[in-house]
Write an enzyme that holds these catalytic residues in place. Structure first.
Site, PDB file in Angstrom:
ATOM      1  N   GLU A 256      45.881  44.226  42.118  1.00  0.00           N
ATOM      2  CA  GLU A 256      44.767  45.027  41.594  1.00  0.00           C
ATOM      3  C   GLU A 256      45.051  46.518  41.694  1.00  0.00           C
ATOM      4  OE1 GLU A 256      41.118  43.766  43.412  1.00  0.00           O
ATOM      5  OE2 GLU A 256      41.171  41.783  42.466  1.00  0.00           O
TER       6      GLU A 256
ATOM      7  N   HIS B 205      35.523  42.678  37.626  1.00  0.00           N
ATOM      8  CA  HIS B 205      34.993  41.765  38.639  1.00  0.00           C
ATOM      9  C   HIS B 205      33.759  41.003  38.165  1.00  0.00           C
ATOM     10  CE1 HIS B 205      37.801  43.774  41.303  1.00  0.00           C
ATOM     11  NE2 HIS B 205      37.528  42.888  42.224  1.00  0.00           N
TER      12      HIS B 205
END
Length: 302
Positions: free
Chosen positions: A150, A183
């Site tokens: 990420e 997310h």
């Protein structure tokens, strides 16, 4: 002409970041499965796909650089925070700063932990403990793979593309939007497995977006100030381990005054040390990503 060229770079940068974010999230769903996200088989498959996307992600930055013609002195790897200059401070100082912010939760954990200090030290240096961690797919995901991939995709690759068309300050608050939206895919799984009411799932998604956006801004700040990828990765791993501070439990703690005082102390010390511990002078001036800025920024100077 210059304005049109600048606008053109911005459109290419934003679209490249959007494509990169979609590729990362999309890679999680290329495997068809009826199993939940925490099942070891699902985690292993997702490891494969996100590691492939992460390995390819530097090609996005290279293609963006070639297409836009943006010139920079530092190499592609240096722009992405992969370099040796200032590496030791980059490993220690951002993590130390993040731990300062979590003084309250750390003190709370220490108070509630049945282990003594020496027990904790023994466990930390016990190879069997680490072997157990490394064999746990959820631990590997939360502490290693997710932080590394990420931060590589959403910070190291996106910030070099965003800084030239905005500014380092604006990029810090633009970059986390891609991270926060990415997310939202957790909502799909919560709905799919009916884990909660619709309103509860929506509120959880809003909270998670807000939390990840703020956290993304913080690690973007660290990346721009230090010019290193390792700091954001370690901070991300630490925050995943700690989770969101348990304020409700702190308010009901037997030693509430002490715990809440530590929470407040941590926040004040964090704000006090935020700029001194991320001073670019520790990491090599100027940090590579700052060389891409079209206008000078106070974030990039000592």
């Amino acid at each position: 002409t210059t304005r049109a060229h600048s606008d053109g770079i911005c459109w290419v940068s934003v679209l490249s970041c959007l494509l990169l974010a979609c590729s990362y999230v999309g890679s999680l769903y290329v495997w068809r499965s009826d199993l939940p996200r925490d099942h070891p088989a699902v985690i292993k498959r997702r490891f494969t796909s996100v590691l492939i996307v992460s390995a390819v992600s530097p090609a996005f930055v290279w293609a963006w650089k070639m297409y836009t013609g943006v010139m920079s002195g530092p190499s592609l790897l240096a722009l992405m925070g992969i370099r040796f200059e200032g590496l030791i401070p980059a490993i220690i100082l951002p993590l130390l700063l993040t731990m300062v912010l979590f003084v309250g939760p750390l003190i709370q954990l220490a108070m509630d932990c049945p282990w003594g200090f020496m027990d904790g030290i023994r466990v930390t240096f016990d190879p069997w403990f680490w072997a157990l961690c490394l064999s746990d797919m959820r631990w590997l995901r939360n502490q290693v793979v997710a932080p590394l991939t990420e931060e590589l995709v959403f910070r190291a690759c996106m910030l070099p593309m965003l800084v030239p068309c905005t500014s380092p300050s604006t990029a810090i608050f633009t970059c986390p939007l891609f991270f926060g939206v990415a997310h939202f895919h957790h909502v799909i799984e919560l709905l799919r497995f009916r884990q909660g009411t619709l309103s509860g799932i929506f509120l959880a998604a809003v909270f998670q977006f807000s939390y990840t956006a703020v956290f993304g801004a913080y690690t973007a700040f660290i990346f721009i100030r230090t010019g290193h990828l390792v700091g954001p990765v370690l901070c991300h791993s630490f925050c995943n381990h700690m989770g969101f501070p348990a304020l409700g439990m702190a308010l009901e703690h037997p030693h509430r005054l002490t715990v809440l005082s530590c929470y407040l102390l941590g926040v004040l010390l964090f704000l006090l040390l935020l700029f001194p511990l991320t001073d670019p002078i520790f990491y090599g001036l100027p940090t590579p990503v700052c060389t891409l800025a079209s206008v000078p920024s106070s974030l990039c100077v000592s």
